[in-house]
Scaffold this motif. Sequence first.
Motif, PDB file in Angstrom:
ATOM      1  N   PRO A  79      17.009   9.616  54.703  1.00  0.00           N
ATOM      2  CA  PRO A  79      19.060   9.509  54.431  1.00  0.00           C
ATOM      3  C   PRO A  79      18.729  11.204  54.417  1.00  0.00           C
ATOM      4  O   PRO A  79      18.111  12.193  54.717  1.00  0.00           O
ATOM      5  CB  PRO A  79      18.921   9.398  53.092  1.00  0.00           C
ATOM      6  N   SER A  80      20.138  11.673  54.992  1.00  0.00           N
ATOM      7  CA  SER A  80      20.852  13.319  55.673  1.00  0.00           C
ATOM      8  C   SER A  80      21.800  13.146  54.654  1.00  0.00           C
ATOM      9  O   SER A  80      23.066  12.338  54.186  1.00  0.00           O
ATOM     10  CB  SER A  80      21.027  13.415  56.876  1.00  0.00           C
ATOM     11  N   CYS A  81      21.689  13.833  54.272  1.00  0.00           N
ATOM     12  CA  CYS A  81      22.864  14.460  52.974  1.00  0.00           C
ATOM     13  C   CYS A  81      24.045  15.202  54.383  1.00  0.00           C
ATOM     14  O   CYS A  81      25.206  15.608  53.405  1.00  0.00           O
ATOM     15  CB  CYS A  81      22.147  15.495  51.908  1.00  0.00           C
ATOM     16  N   GLY A  82      23.606  15.557  55.104  1.00  0.00           N
ATOM     17  CA  GLY A  82      25.034  16.958  55.406  1.00  0.00           C
ATOM     18  C   GLY A  82      25.044  17.843  55.043  1.00  0.00           C
ATOM     19  O   GLY A  82      25.842  18.845  55.605  1.00  0.00           O
ATOM     20  N   LYS A  83      24.395  18.291  54.150  1.00  0.00           N
ATOM     21  CA  LYS A  83      25.071  19.753  53.717  1.00  0.00           C
ATOM     22  C   LYS A  83      23.861  20.906  53.662  1.00  0.00           C
ATOM     23  O   LYS A  83      23.940  21.845  53.133  1.00  0.00           O
ATOM     24  CB  LYS A  83      25.436  19.414  52.272  1.00  0.00           C
ATOM     25  N   CYS A  84      22.850  20.426  52.819  1.00  0.00           N
ATOM     26  CA  CYS A  84      21.558  21.081  53.530  1.00  0.00           C
ATOM     27  C   CYS A  84      21.247  22.078  54.427  1.00  0.00           C
ATOM     28  O   CYS A  84      22.297  21.984  55.737  1.00  0.00           O
ATOM     29  CB  CYS A  84      20.247  20.563  53.271  1.00  0.00           C
ATOM     30  N   ILE A  85      20.246  22.586  54.500  1.00  0.00           N
ATOM     31  CA  ILE A  85      20.549  23.899  55.522  1.00  0.00           C
ATOM     32  C   ILE A  85      20.144  22.707  56.835  1.00  0.00           C
ATOM     33  O   ILE A  85      21.035  23.142  57.862  1.00  0.00           O
ATOM     34  CB  ILE A  85      19.424  25.025  55.589  1.00  0.00           C
ATOM     35  N   PRO A  86      18.837  22.224  57.070  1.00  0.00           N
ATOM     36  CA  PRO A  86      18.402  21.489  58.167  1.00  0.00           C
ATOM     37  C   PRO A  86      19.695  20.200  58.373  1.00  0.00           C
ATOM     38  O   PRO A  86      20.328  20.664  60.090  1.00  0.00           O
ATOM     39  CB  PRO A  86      17.267  20.411  57.582  1.00  0.00           C
ATOM     40  N   CYS A  87      19.977  19.954  57.665  1.00  0.00           N
ATOM     41  CA  CYS A  87      20.856  18.742  58.467  1.00  0.00           C
ATOM     42  C   CYS A  87      22.525  19.516  58.693  1.00  0.00           C
ATOM     43  O   CYS A  87      22.989  19.536  59.636  1.00  0.00           O
ATOM     44  CB  CYS A  87      21.820  18.681  56.752  1.00  0.00           C
ATOM     45  N   SER A  88      22.165  21.109  58.355  1.00  0.00           N
ATOM     46  CA  SER A  88      23.702  21.722  58.801  1.00  0.00           C
ATOM     47  C   SER A  88      23.675  22.528  61.070  1.00  0.00           C
ATOM     48  O   SER A  88      24.702  22.664  61.125  1.00  0.00           O
ATOM     49  CB  SER A  88      24.051  22.947  58.259  1.00  0.00           C
ATOM     50  N   LEU A 102      15.047  16.293  59.016  1.00  0.00           N
ATOM     51  CA  LEU A 102      14.039  17.301  58.040  1.00  0.00           C
ATOM     52  C   LEU A 102      15.198  17.613  56.807  1.00  0.00           C
ATOM     53  O   LEU A 102      14.838  18.285  55.732  1.00  0.00           O
ATOM     54  CB  LEU A 102      14.011  18.923  58.411  1.00  0.00           C
ATOM     55  N   CYS A 103      15.968  17.215  55.714  1.00  0.00           N
ATOM     56  CA  CYS A 103      17.012  16.740  55.020  1.00  0.00           C
ATOM     57  C   CYS A 103      16.032  16.979  53.951  1.00  0.00           C
ATOM     58  O   CYS A 103      14.884  16.194  53.966  1.00  0.00           O
ATOM     59  CB  CYS A 103      17.803  15.533  54.808  1.00  0.00           C
ATOM     60  N   GLU A 104      16.690  18.392  53.492  1.00  0.00           N
ATOM     61  CA  GLU A 104      16.140  18.664  52.207  1.00  0.00           C
ATOM     62  C   GLU A 104      15.702  17.417  50.749  1.00  0.00           C
ATOM     63  O   GLU A 104      14.863  16.976  50.574  1.00  0.00           O
ATOM     64  CB  GLU A 104      16.064  20.230  51.510  1.00  0.00           C
ATOM     65  N   PRO A 105      17.302  16.655  50.606  1.00  0.00           N
ATOM     66  CA  PRO A 105      16.927  15.853  49.601  1.00  0.00           C
ATOM     67  C   PRO A 105      16.588  14.481  49.915  1.00  0.00           C
ATOM     68  O   PRO A 105      15.884  13.637  49.234  1.00  0.00           O
ATOM     69  CB  PRO A 105      18.766  16.133  49.056  1.00  0.00           C
ATOM     70  N   GLY A 106      17.289  14.246  50.691  1.00  0.00           N
ATOM     71  CA  GLY A 106      16.717  13.174  52.087  1.00  0.00           C
ATOM     72  C   GLY A 106      14.389  13.106  51.661  1.00  0.00           C
ATOM     73  O   GLY A 106      14.491  12.056  51.402  1.00  0.00           O
TER      74      GLY A 106
HETATM   75 ZN    ZN Z   1      20.084  17.339  53.515  1.00  0.00          ZN
END
Ligand code: ZN
Length: 368
Positions: free
Chosen positions: A97-106, A112-116
């Motif tokens: 799942p990708s949050c769209g907000k963490c550094i890798p997502c940005s 690599l989404c961190e909360p994902g």
């Molecule tokens: Zn993310």
Amino acid sequence: MKTKAAVLYEVNTEMPFRKSVPLKIEEVELMEPGIGEVVIKVMAAGLCQSDISVIKGSIERPLPMIIGHEAAGVVYKTGEGVTGLKAGDKVITTFIPSCGKCIPCSEGRPGLCEPGVESNKKGELFNGGKRFNVRNRDVSTHVGVSAFSEYTIVSENSLVKVDTEVPYEILALFGCSVVTGVGAVINSAKLQLGQTIAILGLGGVGFSSLLGAKAAGASRIIAIDINEKKLNMVKEMDPLIEVYTPSEIKDKNILVDLAVETAGVSAALKLGFDLLKRGGRLVTTGLPGMQNKIDIPIMEITFQEKEIKGSYLGSCVPKRDIPRFLNLYEKGLLDLDRLLSKTIQLEDINEGFDDLMSGEYIRIVAKI
Ligand SMILES: [Zn+2]
Ligand SMILES: [Zn+2]
């Protein structure tokens, strides 16, 4: 509501699975979707080598768990706060799942989404918690998907909506094989028109890599597998693709710009490295056990500027890449029909994994 699902209670290394039955087909309670979550009627789910890694314990996951991470289905019901999807929408799952907000997502690296990654490790949905229950016991979600279930609850962040008439058993492949395989070639290896490439391992991911390399205009494609039947299939599909077993290629003096290793075998990764020209790039999508290592001369990396790169989720941005790859399939430029070796019923899932392990099949998909 109730749903029929394949539940893994304990790690099982005993083959064949048709005898040891690691996946129990059971009626499981599915709770209501939480905020930002969606109930999916799963239509088709692919069997992948990394599911076997979970069954065998080389990838550790909190059990019990409903496994499966490559699926296509229809939105059955949406939870509070879901804005991008409605009942009846066709969707493909992604296994991060990708949050769209963490550094890798940005940075455009949602794989690599961190909360994902954190929620996946815990066997929970992106917003926390588990949504399956059997005999008063919580059941984990596999990488936010849990595909081997008639119905599953998935975070909106794990879904890509598609508008297509492509059959579900093909659509499911986009959830793992295609994003991983085509993505490894396009996004991770960054194949440029006219470059040469070797693909090591011809499972669902390797075969997708091959098709990706063809579509992206590689001038020379080398396919390597220990299974001659698969090599013959490739030859039949495209006589211009050169096929070799690992022992055959060793004394051929072939060197390539790029190599993509998908077998999850140390020897294959080492062979990929040895096949690189000076300045070449080796990409791996393999997931062998943590104890698997390779021995390579560091001087070769330095003097020859060779690169070794990991590729997870094919370094894809699923919302961008899945519709693109699907479009290529619809135009006949990605011949994914050849990937689908056979379809099975959910009840035959243990036998299906035995068949996948036999190396005789590229991809097996359960119609659910
Ligand atoms: Zn993310
Ligand atoms: Zn997979």
